[in-house]
Enzyme design. Structure first.
Site, mmCIF file in Angstrom:
data_model
loop_
_atom_site.group_PDB
_atom_site.id
_atom_site.type_symbol
_atom_site.label_atom_id
_atom_site.label_comp_id
_atom_site.label_asym_id
_atom_site.label_seq_id
_atom_site.Cartn_x
_atom_site.Cartn_y
_atom_site.Cartn_z
ATOM 1 N N LYS A 76 -47.533 11.212 99.703
ATOM 2 C CA LYS A 76 -48.168 10.406 98.662
ATOM 3 C C LYS A 76 -47.589 9.002 98.603
ATOM 4 C CE LYS A 76 -49.669 11.001 93.970
ATOM 5 N NZ LYS A 76 -49.766 11.777 92.809
ATOM 6 N N GLY A 80 -39.502 9.248 98.675
ATOM 7 C CA GLY A 80 -39.353 9.590 100.089
ATOM 8 C C GLY A 80 -40.370 8.899 100.968
ATOM 9 N N CYS A 81 -41.594 8.841 100.502
ATOM 10 C CA CYS A 81 -42.665 8.211 101.282
ATOM 11 C C CYS A 81 -42.445 6.704 101.378
ATOM 12 C CB CYS A 81 -44.022 8.529 100.664
ATOM 13 S SG CYS A 81 -44.373 10.312 100.675
ATOM 14 N N THR A 82 -41.935 6.110 100.311
ATOM 15 C CA THR A 82 -41.631 4.680 100.320
ATOM 16 C C THR A 82 -40.479 4.398 101.281
ATOM 17 O OG1 THR A 82 -42.450 4.414 98.071
ATOM 18 C CG2 THR A 82 -40.947 2.716 98.890
ATOM 19 N N ALA A 108 -41.864 4.635 104.886
ATOM 20 C CA ALA A 108 -42.731 3.498 105.226
ATOM 21 C C ALA A 108 -41.918 2.219 105.389
ATOM 22 C CB ALA A 108 -43.806 3.322 104.157
#
Length: 151
Positions: free
Chosen positions: A40, A45-47, A50
């Protein structure tokens, strides 16, 4: 866990990017692709993942890679994510969950005792001919570029 294996042809992608424009995997024939699936936009974690890929984007390109991120977030959410963190690559919007199912990364997850369906964080390294060269299932979000380049 994905049903795909190293040596398999990567499933074709027919979806849209953060601008609502059609994006396919075959557009990248002749280039190596880092196709990473993440749960998401805007989550910690996704940030981290990325941003790690963006910080090392030039090195990845020097190694011949193009980077594509995939989640089930909307085009609008992808645009906000890219703008907020100045991401260097395209994000595929898979609201219909076709790509995540084709790659076998949609499945049961567990968090704080709760079970739910979602994207299992996975990265596919795809060669110039569209063949899967490697699959990373234990992603270190803060050191993901090192995981990719040290394989």
């Amino acid at each position: 866990m994905t049903h795909l294996k190293i040596g398999d042809d990567a499933p074709e992608i027919n979806s849209i990017d953060e601008n609502g424009e059609k994006i396919t995997l075959s557009q990248f024939k002749g280039k190596k692709v880092i196709l990473y699936f993440y749960p998401k936009d805007m989550t910690p974690g996704c940030t981290a993942q990325a941003c790690n890929l963006t910080e090392n984007y030039q090195e990845l390109q020097l190694q011949g890679y193009e980077v594509l991120g995939v989640s089930c977030d909307s085009v609008a959410k992808h645009q906000k994510f890219i703008e907020k963190y100045n991401l260097s690559f395209s994000l595929i919007s898979d609201e219909q969950k076709k790509v995540v199912q084709d790659y076998g990364v949609w499945g049961m997850k567990k968090f704080m005792g709760r079970e739910y369906m979602g994207i299992n964080r996975t990265t596919f390294l795809i060669d110039e001919k569209g063949v899967i060269n490697d699959i990373i299932t234990k992603v270190d979000t803060k050191q993901h570029t090192n995981q990719i380049l040290n394989r």
